[in-house]
Design a protein around this motif. Structure first.
Motif, PDB file in Angstrom:
ATOM      1  N   ASP A  30       0.868  -1.172   0.000  1.00 33.10           N
ATOM      2  CA  ASP A  30       0.000   0.000   0.000  1.00 33.10           C
ATOM      3  C   ASP A  30       0.906   1.224   0.000  1.00 33.10           C
ATOM      4  O   ASP A  30       1.568   1.514   0.992  1.00 33.10           O
ATOM      5  N   ALA A  33       0.514   3.893   2.851  1.00 30.53           N
ATOM      6  CA  ALA A  33       1.118   3.528   4.134  1.00 30.53           C
ATOM      7  C   ALA A  33       2.644   3.533   4.041  1.00 30.53           C
ATOM      8  O   ALA A  33       3.326   3.930   4.984  1.00 30.53           O
ATOM      9  N   GLU A  37       2.807   7.262   5.242  1.00 29.06           N
ATOM     10  CA  GLU A  37       2.331   6.814   6.556  1.00 29.06           C
ATOM     11  C   GLU A  37       0.849   7.115   6.745  1.00 29.06           C
ATOM     12  O   GLU A  37       0.393   7.490   7.813  1.00 29.06           O
ATOM     13  N   MET A  39      -2.709   5.572   6.904  1.00 32.01           N
ATOM     14  CA  MET A  39      -3.228   4.268   7.276  1.00 32.01           C
ATOM     15  C   MET A  39      -4.690   4.074   6.902  1.00 32.01           C
ATOM     16  O   MET A  39      -5.382   3.261   7.501  1.00 32.01           O
ATOM     17  N   ARG A  40      -5.153   4.767   5.866  1.00 29.30           N
ATOM     18  CA  ARG A  40      -6.580   4.714   5.520  1.00 29.30           C
ATOM     19  C   ARG A  40      -7.090   3.305   5.196  1.00 29.30           C
ATOM     20  O   ARG A  40      -8.262   3.025   5.341  1.00 29.30           O
ATOM     21  N   TYR A  41      -6.217   2.404   4.719  1.00 33.29           N
ATOM     22  CA  TYR A  41      -6.651   1.053   4.351  1.00 33.29           C
ATOM     23  C   TYR A  41      -6.167  -0.014   5.329  1.00 33.29           C
ATOM     24  O   TYR A  41      -6.205  -1.205   5.031  1.00 33.29           O
ATOM     25  N   GLU A  42      -5.760   0.397   6.498  1.00 33.92           N
ATOM     26  CA  GLU A  42      -5.212  -0.522   7.495  1.00 33.92           C
ATOM     27  C   GLU A  42      -6.154  -1.675   7.814  1.00 33.92           C
ATOM     28  O   GLU A  42      -5.718  -2.823   7.943  1.00 33.92           O
ATOM     29  N   LYS A  43      -7.453  -1.411   7.916  1.00 33.51           N
ATOM     30  CA  LYS A  43      -8.394  -2.474   8.286  1.00 33.51           C
ATOM     31  C   LYS A  43      -8.373  -3.621   7.279  1.00 33.51           C
ATOM     32  O   LYS A  43      -8.650  -4.760   7.628  1.00 33.51           O
ATOM     33  N   TRP A  45      -5.510  -4.310   4.849  1.00 28.81           N
ATOM     34  CA  TRP A  45      -4.230  -4.997   4.700  1.00 28.81           C
ATOM     35  C   TRP A  45      -3.810  -5.765   5.927  1.00 28.81           C
ATOM     36  O   TRP A  45      -3.033  -6.693   5.837  1.00 28.81           O
ATOM     37  N   LYS A  46      -4.359  -5.426   7.075  1.00 25.30           N
ATOM     38  CA  LYS A  46      -4.073  -6.232   8.273  1.00 25.30           C
ATOM     39  C   LYS A  46      -4.728  -7.608   8.185  1.00 25.30           C
ATOM     40  O   LYS A  46      -4.308  -8.537   8.848  1.00 25.30           O
ATOM     41  N   PRO A  85       2.875  -5.308   7.754  1.00 26.53           N
ATOM     42  CA  PRO A  85       1.422  -5.498   7.616  1.00 26.53           C
ATOM     43  C   PRO A  85       0.871  -5.028   6.265  1.00 26.53           C
ATOM     44  O   PRO A  85      -0.071  -5.604   5.745  1.00 26.53           O
ATOM     45  N   HIS A  86       1.467  -3.994   5.670  1.00 26.56           N
ATOM     46  CA  HIS A  86       0.965  -3.429   4.411  1.00 26.56           C
ATOM     47  C   HIS A  86       1.848  -3.775   3.206  1.00 26.56           C
ATOM     48  O   HIS A  86       1.666  -3.217   2.132  1.00 26.56           O
TER      49      HIS A  86
END
Length: 156
Positions: A30, A33, A37, A39-43, A45-46, A85-86
């Protein structure tokens, strides 16, 4: 093991497309990220795990007044390693007929789950073919195979 299908992008809101770089290096990340940095798509790529299928895509519109959405499939592969994570390593499959366009659907985010639509149908067809190819390559490279099963099931 249940695998998930993810539609992933390679441009992050700009016109600079790094799809070829991702394919050549066997990676995906991503870019928001990684560089900003953000983190809009964190939910999403985690949730990506080993074996999940990534579909590198772009979405746009065409036709009169740009009224027809479409998604272009650029590459399909599966996650082989999570580096961050990303950020992950991907075995991009060799699919000669790509890229292909699927009209009437749009995936606009950098990463999002694949919906139950034409994109998912196309992935499942390609995944089935790739599984057969990978299995036959494995059988060719390993000359000793042990078959197990009940009597009379055709092991010989």
């Amino acid at each position: 093991m249940l695998m998930n299908y993810w539609a992933v992008g390679a441009a992050w809101g700009s016109t600079e497309d790094v799809s070829k770089e991702f394919i050549d290096q066997g990676i995906w990340y991503d870019g928001y990220a990684e560089k900003e940095e953000d983190m809009r798509y964190e939910k999403y790529w985690k949730q990506v795990k080993l074996g999940d299928v990534l579909v590198m895509k772009s979405s746009a519109t065409k036709g009169k007044d740009h009224s027809i959405p479409f998604t272009r499939i650029k590459a399909i592969g599966h996650v082989t390693e999570k580096i961050k994570p990303h950020y992950c390593r991907v075995k991009w499959w060799d699919i000669p007929e790509l890229p292909i366009d699927l009209e009437g659907i749009a995936y606009r985010n950098t990463i999002e789950p694949v919906r139950n639509d034409a994109l998912k149908n196309e992935i499942q067809k390609k995944a089935g073919k790739m599984k057969i190819i990978e299995t036959s390559e494995l059988l060719k490279s390993h000359y000793q195979i042990i078959l197990q099963g009940a009597p009379g099931t055709g092991k010989t």
